[in-house]
Design a protein around this motif. Structure first.
Motif, mmCIF file in Angstrom:
data_model
loop_
_atom_site.group_PDB
_atom_site.id
_atom_site.type_symbol
_atom_site.label_atom_id
_atom_site.label_comp_id
_atom_site.label_asym_id
_atom_site.label_seq_id
_atom_site.Cartn_x
_atom_site.Cartn_y
_atom_site.Cartn_z
ATOM 1 N N LYS A 70 44.274 -14.418 35.166
ATOM 2 C CA LYS A 70 45.450 -13.956 35.271
ATOM 3 C C LYS A 70 45.669 -12.357 34.813
ATOM 4 C CE LYS A 70 47.788 -18.289 33.826
ATOM 5 N NZ LYS A 70 48.721 -18.925 32.733
ATOM 6 N N GLU A 71 45.149 -11.936 33.926
ATOM 7 C CA GLU A 71 45.061 -10.525 33.790
ATOM 8 C C GLU A 71 44.178 -9.576 34.831
ATOM 9 O OE1 GLU A 71 46.179 -8.615 31.148
ATOM 10 O OE2 GLU A 71 46.902 -10.612 30.317
ATOM 11 N N MET A 72 43.168 -10.229 35.465
ATOM 12 C CA MET A 72 42.472 -9.474 36.651
ATOM 13 C C MET A 72 43.784 -9.613 37.483
ATOM 14 S SD MET A 72 38.775 -10.837 36.561
ATOM 15 C CE MET A 72 38.382 -9.953 38.262
ATOM 16 N N ILE A 73 44.295 -10.532 37.915
ATOM 17 C CA ILE A 73 45.231 -10.489 39.132
ATOM 18 C C ILE A 73 46.226 -9.645 38.989
ATOM 19 C CG2 ILE A 73 46.940 -11.864 40.227
ATOM 20 C CD1 ILE A 73 45.192 -14.366 39.617
ATOM 21 N N LYS A 74 46.951 -9.295 37.469
ATOM 22 C CA LYS A 74 47.860 -8.672 37.306
ATOM 23 C C LYS A 74 47.362 -7.023 37.412
ATOM 24 C CE LYS A 74 50.398 -11.143 33.902
ATOM 25 N NZ LYS A 74 50.831 -11.464 32.412
ATOM 26 N N GLU A 75 46.374 -6.744 36.992
ATOM 27 C CA GLU A 75 45.816 -5.422 37.447
ATOM 28 C C GLU A 75 45.656 -5.068 38.580
ATOM 29 O OE1 GLU A 75 44.219 -1.895 35.778
ATOM 30 O OE2 GLU A 75 45.222 -3.438 34.731
ATOM 31 N N MET A 76 45.033 -6.087 39.473
ATOM 32 C CA MET A 76 44.757 -5.798 40.907
ATOM 33 C C MET A 76 46.160 -5.590 41.554
ATOM 34 S SD MET A 76 41.868 -8.662 41.616
ATOM 35 C CE MET A 76 42.068 -8.355 43.603
ATOM 36 N N ARG A 77 47.265 -6.264 41.085
ATOM 37 C CA ARG A 77 48.528 -6.138 41.852
ATOM 38 C C ARG A 77 49.134 -4.805 41.114
ATOM 39 N NH1 ARG A 77 51.153 -12.108 40.490
ATOM 40 N NH2 ARG A 77 50.053 -13.070 42.185
ATOM 41 N N ARG A 78 49.021 -4.297 40.050
ATOM 42 C CA ARG A 78 49.237 -2.861 39.689
ATOM 43 C C ARG A 78 48.365 -1.854 40.350
ATOM 44 N NH1 ARG A 78 49.358 -5.157 34.126
ATOM 45 N NH2 ARG A 78 47.227 -4.422 33.937
ATOM 46 N N GLU A 79 47.234 -2.034 40.611
ATOM 47 C CA GLU A 79 46.627 -0.849 41.472
ATOM 48 C C GLU A 79 47.157 -0.843 42.862
ATOM 49 O OE1 GLU A 79 42.530 -1.968 40.965
ATOM 50 O OE2 GLU A 79 42.314 -1.273 38.856
ATOM 51 N N LYS A 80 47.430 -2.002 43.171
ATOM 52 C CA LYS A 80 47.682 -2.257 44.581
ATOM 53 C C LYS A 80 49.345 -1.425 44.856
ATOM 54 C CE LYS A 80 48.825 -5.295 48.359
ATOM 55 N NZ LYS A 80 48.766 -6.780 48.887
ATOM 56 N N LYS A 81 50.201 -1.665 43.835
ATOM 57 C CA LYS A 81 51.186 -0.820 43.622
ATOM 58 C C LYS A 81 51.225 0.612 43.494
ATOM 59 C CE LYS A 81 55.834 -1.348 41.584
ATOM 60 N NZ LYS A 81 56.556 -2.137 40.416
#
Length: 253
Positions: free
Chosen positions: A64-75
């Protein structure tokens, strides 16, 4: 009138009674049964199961944390791309605005180049004025001991006093010399036997002035300013640079 207690029971009531009796018997047997004591293997198996479950939960949290981080980086990447597109020529603006923005950038670059050129020119002028002051106004650093100032600002210092014939105007002399100059005093020219007649403009004026009075076997250092040398011509010491000669008189007639 028939009493409810004496009348025969219906099949439905009999089935309900039998069902309730079975439930009571099952509950009584469960309560009377001895409690199960877990063995050591069962305890270990239960602990292993609990650890496994805990590990699964932790892995899920990490995912879940990795997915959140990937989403933040993508944003963030998307925001940067939008900013680049917005500031790019023609990106997010109409062609007229893009042309105006490009013109503005070019004007800024041109102004910067002009400022740099003006600064460089000012620096060169300051250096040229410093050279002018050194050569013509005598504001150079303190001369070495024994240095004499001759005509046209030529400076001479005898290193070795010769014992032979004295150099005069119209003398035919043979000399050995070295010429250095420039910012680091690099060697520019040298000759082990150079012949000329003094005072006949066969050499630069600084030589005709600086060599007078030398004797055969003598060595003299000369510092010759541009006006007594090559003027503004650059022969390796820079335009308007001072020339440093080491001259030894080999013969004089």
């Amino acid at each position: 009138m028939v009493d409810a207690n004496t009348r025969p029971k219906s099949k439905k009531e009999l089935r309900a009674e039998r069902k309730n009796a079975k439930k009571l018997a099952a509950a009584k047997s469960i309560n009377q049964a001895p409690k199960h004591q877990p063995t050591e293997d069962e305890i270990k198996a239960e602990k292993h199961r609990m650890k496994k479950e805990l590990r699964k939960e932790r892995l899920k949290e990490r995912e879940k944390e990795m997915i959140k981080e990937m989403r933040r980086e993508k944003k963030i990447r998307q925001q940067k791309r939008k900013r680049r597109e917005l500031h790019a020529v023609g990106g997010g603006i109409n062609p007229q605005q893009a042309a105006e923005r490009l013109k503005e950038r070019r004007n800024k670059k041109k102004q910067k180049k002009e400022r740099d050129a003006a600064t460089q020119e000012s620096t060169l002028e300051s250096k040229e004025m410093a050279v002018f002051d050194k050569v013509f106004n005598g504001t150079e650093e303190e001369d070495e001991e024994g240095t004499r100032v001759l005509e046209m600002g030529v400076k001479a210092k005898d290193v070795v006093i010769g014992k032979g014939q004295t150099v005069q105007n119209n003398s035919l002399v043979s000399v050995r010399y070295k010429l250095s100059g420039g910012r680091f005093g690099a060697l520019i020219d040298s000759n082990n036997k150079f012949v000329f007649r003094v005072g006949k403009l066969e050499v630069i004026q600084g030589w005709d002035i600086g060599i007078l009075g030398m004797k055969v076997g003598g060595t003299r250092k000369l510092v010759i300013p541009p006006k007594a040398g090559y003027g503004s011509k650059d022969i390796g010491a820079g335009s308007g640079g001072l020339l440093y000669f080491d001259i030894t008189v080999l013969s004089c007639t």
